[in-house]
Design an enzyme around this catalytic site. Structure first.
Site, PDB file in Angstrom:
ATOM      1  N   HIS A  46      60.196  44.044  53.584  1.00 20.09           N
ATOM      2  CA  HIS A  46      60.802  42.900  52.896  1.00 20.09           C
ATOM      3  C   HIS A  46      59.714  41.883  52.580  1.00 20.09           C
ATOM      4  CE1 HIS A  46      63.532  39.560  52.020  1.00 20.09           C
ATOM      5  NE2 HIS A  46      64.427  40.489  51.836  1.00 20.09           N
ATOM      6  N   ASP A  95      69.414  46.874  52.695  1.00 19.07           N
ATOM      7  CA  ASP A  95      69.825  48.070  51.929  1.00 19.07           C
ATOM      8  C   ASP A  95      69.835  49.344  52.762  1.00 19.07           C
ATOM      9  OD1 ASP A  95      68.045  46.483  49.377  1.00 19.07           O
ATOM     10  OD2 ASP A  95      70.208  46.852  49.366  1.00 19.07           O
TER      11      ASP A  95
HETATM   12  C1  SDX Z   1      66.027  43.515  48.659  1.00 18.54           C
HETATM   13  O1  SDX Z   1      63.596  39.223  48.260  1.00 18.54           O
HETATM   14  C2  SDX Z   1      64.762  39.429  48.752  1.00 18.54           C
HETATM   15  O2  SDX Z   1      65.313  38.606  49.440  1.00 18.54           O
HETATM   16  C3  SDX Z   1      65.382  40.774  48.371  1.00 18.54           C
HETATM   17  C4  SDX Z   1      66.694  41.128  49.062  1.00 18.54           C
HETATM   18  C5  SDX Z   1      67.818  40.211  48.636  1.00 18.54           C
HETATM   19  O3  SDX Z   1      68.775  40.039  49.417  1.00 18.54           O
HETATM   20  O4  SDX Z   1      67.783  39.737  47.468  1.00 18.54           O
HETATM   21  O5  SDX Z   1      66.535  41.035  50.470  1.00 18.54           O
HETATM   22  C6  SDX Z   1      67.151  42.538  48.717  1.00 18.54           C
HETATM   23  O6  SDX Z   1      65.480  43.714  47.615  1.00 18.54           O
HETATM   24  C7  SDX Z   1      65.557  44.158  49.937  1.00 18.54           C
HETATM   25  C8  SDX Z   1      64.327  45.095  49.707  1.00 18.54           C
HETATM   26  C9  SDX Z   1      64.863  46.439  49.180  1.00 18.54           C
HETATM   27  N1  SDX Z   1      63.733  47.302  48.761  1.00 18.54           N
HETATM   28  C10 SDX Z   1      63.390  48.410  49.443  1.00 18.54           C
HETATM   29  O7  SDX Z   1      63.894  48.760  50.504  1.00 18.54           O
HETATM   30  C11 SDX Z   1      62.281  49.237  48.776  1.00 18.54           C
HETATM   31  C12 SDX Z   1      61.241  49.665  49.822  1.00 18.54           C
HETATM   32  N2  SDX Z   1      60.528  48.445  50.284  1.00 18.54           N
HETATM   33  C13 SDX Z   1      59.249  48.192  49.672  1.00 18.54           C
HETATM   34  O8  SDX Z   1      59.075  48.593  48.348  1.00 18.54           O
HETATM   35  C14 SDX Z   1      58.661  46.836  50.049  1.00 18.54           C
HETATM   36  O9  SDX Z   1      58.802  46.697  51.397  1.00 18.54           O
HETATM   37  C15 SDX Z   1      59.187  45.579  49.365  1.00 18.54           C
HETATM   38  C16 SDX Z   1      59.074  45.672  47.900  1.00 18.54           C
HETATM   39  C17 SDX Z   1      60.592  45.303  49.752  1.00 18.54           C
HETATM   40  C18 SDX Z   1      58.346  44.418  49.879  1.00 18.54           C
HETATM   41  O10 SDX Z   1      57.075  44.672  49.520  1.00 18.54           O
HETATM   42  P1  SDX Z   1      55.895  43.664  49.955  1.00 18.54           P
HETATM   43  O11 SDX Z   1      56.307  42.641  50.945  1.00 18.54           O
HETATM   44  O12 SDX Z   1      55.297  43.200  48.683  1.00 18.54           O
HETATM   45  O13 SDX Z   1      55.013  44.562  50.767  1.00 18.54           O
HETATM   46  P2  SDX Z   1      53.684  45.101  50.197  1.00 18.54           P
HETATM   47  O14 SDX Z   1      53.999  45.826  48.941  1.00 18.54           O
HETATM   48  O15 SDX Z   1      52.706  43.984  50.175  1.00 18.54           O
HETATM   49  O16 SDX Z   1      53.290  46.150  51.342  1.00 18.54           O
HETATM   50  C19 SDX Z   1      52.563  45.722  52.483  1.00 18.54           C
HETATM   51  C20 SDX Z   1      52.140  47.012  53.117  1.00 18.54           C
HETATM   52  C21 SDX Z   1      51.504  47.982  52.122  1.00 18.54           C
HETATM   53  O17 SDX Z   1      50.608  48.815  52.839  1.00 18.54           O
HETATM   54  P3  SDX Z   1      49.013  48.384  52.857  1.00 18.54           P
HETATM   55  O18 SDX Z   1      48.610  48.196  51.410  1.00 18.54           O
HETATM   56  O19 SDX Z   1      48.966  47.089  53.672  1.00 18.54           O
HETATM   57  O20 SDX Z   1      48.324  49.536  53.537  1.00 18.54           O
HETATM   58  O21 SDX Z   1      53.303  47.691  53.640  1.00 18.54           O
HETATM   59  C22 SDX Z   1      53.450  48.930  52.945  1.00 18.54           C
HETATM   60  C23 SDX Z   1      52.660  48.820  51.668  1.00 18.54           C
HETATM   61  O22 SDX Z   1      52.264  50.118  51.232  1.00 18.54           O
HETATM   62  N3  SDX Z   1      54.882  49.066  52.700  1.00 18.54           N
HETATM   63  C24 SDX Z   1      55.557  50.180  52.875  1.00 18.54           C
HETATM   64  C25 SDX Z   1      56.885  49.870  52.581  1.00 18.54           C
HETATM   65  N4  SDX Z   1      56.988  48.580  52.229  1.00 18.54           N
HETATM   66  C26 SDX Z   1      55.729  48.075  52.299  1.00 18.54           C
HETATM   67  N5  SDX Z   1      55.147  51.430  53.265  1.00 18.54           N
HETATM   68  C27 SDX Z   1      56.127  52.364  53.331  1.00 18.54           C
HETATM   69  N6  SDX Z   1      57.446  52.138  53.078  1.00 18.54           N
HETATM   70  C28 SDX Z   1      57.845  50.907  52.708  1.00 18.54           C
HETATM   71  N7  SDX Z   1      59.131  50.693  52.444  1.00 18.54           N
END
Ligand code: SDX
Length: 392
Positions: free
Chosen positions: A271, A328
């Site tokens: 998140h 989710d």
């Molecule tokens: C919602 O914003 C809100 O409030 C949204 C929401 C709402 O109520 O409106 O809460 C609803 O959208 C919830 C999120 C639903 N999405 C997912 O479940 C999709 C999977 N999650 C990811 O795509 C991700 O976690 C995000 C998009 C939700 C958040 O991404 P961030 O905070 O920008 O994290 P990042 O991309 O900076 O990642 C940080 C690290 C990375 O690794 P490194 O580069 O540090 O090595 O964490 C890793 C990412 O690769 N990472 C994940 C991951 N999420 C982040 N690795 C594996 N699986 C994941 N799900």
């Protein structure tokens, strides 16, 4: 503690904003609507009451809530000509694309723009949006299934109507199950607002140009559709079904999610703000156990989800990145148990998020916020002289 975000000194309305509606603490996993904890509201309130709280700022007295529901019922009839628009879509069109189009089309049938300064106009726009959006959201499913479109029954409750609008067939009345209604009502509460997430920021941004409420909500629907945002609830179920189809080996998918060469991410995890457990995920996980037990549903997908969560919570990669289950991760499991088709999961997220979008749009307009205009850090070419084609 107040939840205010420091304004970017550089530019007015460059993306961060002040709001009185929702408070998040990502470190502590705290979520409050107008100062009330999400745990209290999910346990003790109902979706229309929470909608009123978000939009008008206070919990309604019984008579105020009754008037709100009565006034919403004045606008639950959708112009019959809207059917010409939905008939233009192919049967297999994704419901979120249809919903975004129908929501924007509402402007054509309700051209009077919202005079936010006039409380009566604003209240009417709120009730009209709450009433019509629910109906057209279910029409996207009915279209998909080739079923006749249903009408809101003003003698029944808001969430009860959702199930009727979705599943009632001309062959006979739909029998609502109170367990299902309660579970859905709670899920809608949990989705109702979430500060400046992608889709809400979109609604505020589009509304800041003084585009109408329906056009702004339509833009929010499109932003929510993305699999990184609201579309994740559908993506979670598809991921869990794929794990099940491939022998149920959750750890294999955990490894995939850590493989930097593989763009796969564990859907329902991580998140932008919560670097702790998403408080909504905790409530939904508990509700999933209760609903499936009460309905007598023994879903192997829930077992796989729990195994995946357990492994991820112990995994160094996930722990070091504060990746926890989000809203989710479990919601789709409940929707599936309630008989909601997977491609409708994000539509349900939109139905839940609607009062939050309305509240945030209303706040931005009443506060007379300037048009959104984020700036940038320019990283392109420095000034250079034009070169004629023959010299390039
Ligand atoms: C919602 O914003 C809100 O409030 C949204 C929401 C709402 O109520 O409106 O809460 C609803 O959208 C919830 C999120 C639903 N999405 C997912 O479940 C999709 C999977 N999650 C990811 O795509 C991700 O976690 C995000 C998009 C939700 C958040 O991404 P961030 O905070 O920008 O994290 P990042 O991309 O900076 O990642 C940080 C690290 C990375 O690794 P490194 O580069 O540090 O090595 O964490 C890793 C990412 O690769 N990472 C994940 C991951 N999420 C982040 N690795 C594996 N699986 C994941 N799900």
């Amino acid at each position: 503690e107040t939840g205010a975000i420091t304004m970017d000194p550089g530019y007015k309305n460059s993306g961060s904003c002040k709001s009185e509606i929702t408070f998040l603490d990502g470190e502590e996993g705290i979520l409050r609507y107008r100062g009330y904890s999400i745990e209290d509201l999910a346990e003790k309130s109902n979706f229309l009451e929470v909608s009123y709280l978000l939009i008008f700022g206070e919990l309604p007295k019984a008579a105020e809530l009754e008037k709100f529901e009565t006034d919403i019922r004045k606008y639950t009839l959708v112009n019959e000509e809207m059917k010409n628009i939905i008939d233009g879509f192919p049967k297999n069109a994704h419901p979120m694309g249809v919903l975004a189009s129908l929501t924007s089309a509402l402007t054509a049938f309700n051209p009077k723009s919202v005079n936010v300064a006039n409380e009566k106009d604003m209240y009417e726009a709120v009730c009209k949006t709450m009433g019509k959006f629910l109906v057209i959201a279910t029409w996207t499913y009915r279209k998909n299934m080739g079923f006749p479109l249903n009408y809101y029954d003003n003698t029944k409750g808001y969430v009860e109507n959702f199930m009727r609008l979705m599943f009632e067939l001309p062959t006979g009345p739909y029998k609502n199950n109170p367990v299902v209604i309660n579970a859905l009502d709670k899920l809608f509460i949990l989705h109702a607002d979430h500060e400046q997430n992608c889709s809400t920021s979109t609604v505020r941004m589009v509304g800041s140009s003084h585009a109408g409420l329906f056009a702004s909500i339509s833009a929010g629907v499109s932003a929510l559709w993305g699999p990184l945002h609201g579309g994740a609830n559908q993506a979670v179920l598809e991921m869990l079904e794929e794990i099940q189809a491939n022998g149920g080996d959750a750890d294999k998918y955990l490894a995939k999610a850590k493989d930097k060469e593989d763009p796969f991410r564990l859907m329902g995890f991580g998140h932008r703000v919560y670097k702790n457990f998403d408080p909504r995920a905790k409530i939904i996980k508990k509700a999933a156990d209760e609903v499936l037990a009460t309905l007598g549903v023994d879903d192997p997908i829930l077992t796989i989800a729990k195994k995946l969560e357990e492994s991820a919570l112990q995994d160094e990669y996930f722990k070091s990145r504060n990746l926890y289950p989000n809203v989710d991760f479990y919601s789709g499991i409940i929707y599936r148990a309630l008989g909601i088709p997977t491609e409708m999961f994000t539509v349900l997220f939109a139905i839940g998020r609607l009062p939050g979008w309305i509240a945030q749009w209303k706040e931005m307009r009443i506060n007379k916020e300037p048009i959104g205009r984020p700036r940038q850090i320019y990283t392109g070419a420095p000034l250079r002289p034009f070169v004629n084609a023959e010299n390039r």
